[in-house]
Design an enzyme around this catalytic site. Structure first.
Site, PDB file in Angstrom:
ATOM      1  N   GLU A 213       0.855  -1.196   0.000  1.00  0.00           N
ATOM      2  CA  GLU A 213       0.000   0.000   0.000  1.00  0.00           C
ATOM      3  C   GLU A 213       0.877   1.227   0.000  1.00  0.00           C
ATOM      4  O   GLU A 213       1.853   1.309   0.750  1.00  0.00           O
ATOM      5  CB  GLU A 213      -0.903  -0.016   1.228  1.00  0.00           C
ATOM      6  N   GLY A 215       1.103   5.769  -1.047  1.00  0.00           N
ATOM      7  CA  GLY A 215       0.420   7.011  -0.735  1.00  0.00           C
ATOM      8  C   GLY A 215      -0.884   7.182  -1.492  1.00  0.00           C
ATOM      9  O   GLY A 215      -1.805   7.830  -1.002  1.00  0.00           O
ATOM     10  N   MET A 216      -0.965   6.621  -2.702  1.00  0.00           N
ATOM     11  CA  MET A 216      -2.156   6.826  -3.520  1.00  0.00           C
ATOM     12  C   MET A 216      -3.101   5.628  -3.549  1.00  0.00           C
ATOM     13  O   MET A 216      -4.294   5.793  -3.755  1.00  0.00           O
ATOM     14  CB  MET A 216      -1.735   7.151  -4.957  1.00  0.00           C
ATOM     15  N   GLY A 217      -2.593   4.422  -3.396  1.00  0.00           N
ATOM     16  CA  GLY A 217      -3.472   3.264  -3.511  1.00  0.00           C
ATOM     17  C   GLY A 217      -2.835   1.989  -3.016  1.00  0.00           C
ATOM     18  O   GLY A 217      -1.693   1.985  -2.554  1.00  0.00           O
ATOM     19  N   LYS A 234      -3.296  -1.975  -9.226  1.00  0.00           N
ATOM     20  CA  LYS A 234      -3.316  -0.895  -8.237  1.00  0.00           C
ATOM     21  C   LYS A 234      -4.665  -0.211  -8.294  1.00  0.00           C
ATOM     22  O   LYS A 234      -5.162   0.112  -9.380  1.00  0.00           O
ATOM     23  CB  LYS A 234      -2.208   0.117  -8.512  1.00  0.00           C
ATOM     24  N   ASP A 328       8.763  11.676  -6.680  1.00  0.00           N
ATOM     25  CA  ASP A 328       8.774  10.804  -5.494  1.00  0.00           C
ATOM     26  C   ASP A 328       9.772   9.662  -5.688  1.00  0.00           C
ATOM     27  O   ASP A 328       9.493   8.516  -5.372  1.00  0.00           O
ATOM     28  CB  ASP A 328       7.372  10.265  -5.221  1.00  0.00           C
TER      29      ASP A 328
END
Length: 519
Positions: A213, A215-217, A234, A328
């Site tokens: 898991e 930050g987004m999904g 994802k 990132d």
């Protein structure tokens, strides 16, 4: 519970394949019948030997009982070995149920008519209900099996004579009632199973176990329902399904799908489910991220560091050329995997914070006053002015990743996110050789420190320039033999760690801080 699972197996399906799941459940049902029938055979054998000695084992009822027991054992072994078709599984399932009924009817013929023998009726009722609870089956099929079973055992009671108790009419009514109940049970369970299967399927992809898991999904192991190709899927976490997150998440897949570099994860497909869940399918990477690798194996040899950084720089060069900035880059977003028989193939993943710049230099799809990234790897300009970042911000982050791979330590560490961010703004990095306590190749150390310069103008200006300078460090190549030796030594430890993974600490997480809300 452990004993139950050891005897009967776990209750949850171990496979998303309907045929494989059906085979598991039929095997479990036959195994249950085998255990119960074996227990009753043992009890009857003790009684037969007590009545007539060893000759009691040759009584017709005992021989009939043994024949059915051996038949169930053969059926169980048949189902457990290899892949069986749905037709074969249906035959085994029904034959096992009818076998129990025939045994009950056969035993009735060997017992004096004046004795009251309700056991066979109860055994049939149990078998019919147990089958409905264990084996996925439609309501009509379950009822049909129950009716045939009821007729078999009713005939056994009728054949004993009119004075036999219980009466055939009572037995028929009793077993038919259980057939109706089992049909209702099957309908509910069969329907729930289909709902679960549909809930686990996104488009043409069937979800299996959760891999991680971010930050987004969340990312799941999955396979294509038709092609049987293993993939990673994802999907956007429900709690982050706001309008802005949906836009960013959809942008991630669209932008990543534009990239074709071999060191960027490949996107296969994307879409939305009827309930609005956005997802995309990408290649399933067999390996581990750089953070896991350093934690298990310690600092990397300089040759391996150069190999990884060079590949990632090449992938970033393609992204930057079409106006995409990752924002990132960190160890968790660089996977070393085995691909095409080659070990240590780096792959960049998670373009969830990607920023797109148009031909005029304007930022697209980025909210103002928002700090995005992971504190341990954020460039000074991404902290001061997030909207001013360009490809050189990714180069800074990649330099920090190289520093971590080479030394086993982050460039800057602190007890809080603010401490780390302040050090990125003002502190001078400790040279890797000093941090490591031993010499490192001077050309590599100098290049990493240059990537970590506070002023973007003092860094390599493009990812392609960085890649060329990495190749010019003069270090020997990191060969496949050394890579395979490393994975052979540490692969088992990595797999066990991933199975017991814990959430990331605050400074390791990707941040999305809205400056506009701080007032």
């Amino acid at each position: 519970m452990k004993l139950w699972n050891r005897v009967l197996g776990p209750s949850a399906p171990s496979s998303a394949d309907p045929r494989a799941f059906q085979q598991e459940r039929v095997a479990l049902y036959v195994k249950l019948l085998l255990i119960l029938l074996g227990s009753f055979y043992l009890i009857d054998a003790i009684g037969a030997v007590g009545r007539a000695g060893a000759r009691g084992m040759l009584e017709l009822g005992m021989l009939f009982h043994l024949a059915l027991l051996l038949g169930l054992l053969s059926a169980w072994r048949f189902v457990r070995r290899g892949e069986r078709s749905m037709t074969a599984l249906g035959v085994i399932d029904a034959a096992s149920t009818f076998g129990i009924c025939l045994m009950g009817a056969g035993l009735l013929a060997t017992i004096p008519a004046q004795l009251v023998v309700p056991g066979p009726a109860f055994a049939v009722a149990f078998a019919v209900v147990a089958r409905a609870a264990i084996v996925p089956s439609s309501g009509p099929r379950t009822f049909a099996v129950g009716v045939v079973a009821s007729l078999i055992v009713t005939y056994g009671y009728w054949h004993r004579g009119a004075e036999a108790q219980p009466e055939p009419g009572f037995v028929f009514a009793w077993t038919i009632a259980f057939a109706l109940a089992s049909a209702a049970v099957s309908r509910v369970i069969y329907g729930l199973q289909r709902q679960v299967q549909e809930a686990r399927q996104l488009g043409q992809y069937v979800l299996e176990d959760k891999l991680g898991e971010g930050g987004m999904g969340a990312v799941y192991r999955a396979h294509h329902a038709m092609l049987r190709r293993d993939t990673a899927v994802k999907l956007l976490l429900p709690e982050r399904a706001g309008a802005e997150s949906l836009v960013r998440f959809e942008r991630e897949v669209r932008q990543t799908a534009r990239l074709s570099h071999p060191n960027t994860v490949t996107i296969f497909d994307y879409g939305r489910t009827p309930d609005g869940t956005f997802y995309y399918a990408m290649e399933l990477l067999d390996g581990a991220d750089l953070g896991e690798i350093v934690e298990v194996g310690g600092p990397m040899p300089a040759e391996r560091v150069v190999n990884v950084l060079s590949c990632v720089a090449g992938a970033l060069a393609e992204a930057h050329d079409i106006g995409l900035i990752h924002r990132d880059i960190k160890p968790a977003n660089i996977i070393l995997c085995q691909q095409g028989g080659a070990p240590d193939v780096p792959k960049i993943v998670d373009f969830g914070l990607v920023k797109q710049i148009d031909a005029g230099g304007d930022v697209l799809q980025t909210k103002a006053d928002t700090l995005l990234g992971t504190p341990l790897y954020m460039s000074p300009e991404s902290i001061r002015n997030p909207e001013a970042v360009d490809g050189r911000s990714d180069i800074y982050a990649l330099g920090a990743v190289g520093y971590y791979m080479l030394t086993g330590h982050h460039v800057f560490e602190g007890t809080a996110v603010v401490d780390v961010c302040l050090k990125h703004l003002d502190a001078v990095p400790t040279p890797p050789s000093e941090r490591l306590g031993q010499p490192v190749p001077a050309a590599l150390e100098q290049l990493l420190l240059q990537c970590l310069a506070k002023d973007p103008a003092e860094r390599p200006q493009t990812a392609l320039e960085l890649q060329e300078r990495l190749r010019d460090t003069g270090l020997p190549p990191w060969d496949a033999k050394r890579a395979r030796e490393w994975w052979s030594t540490h692969g088992a430890t990595l797999r066990s760690r991933r199975a017991a993974a814990e959430p990331l600490s605050g400074s390791d997480r990707t941040l999305a801080v809205d400056y506009g809300q701080r007032s």
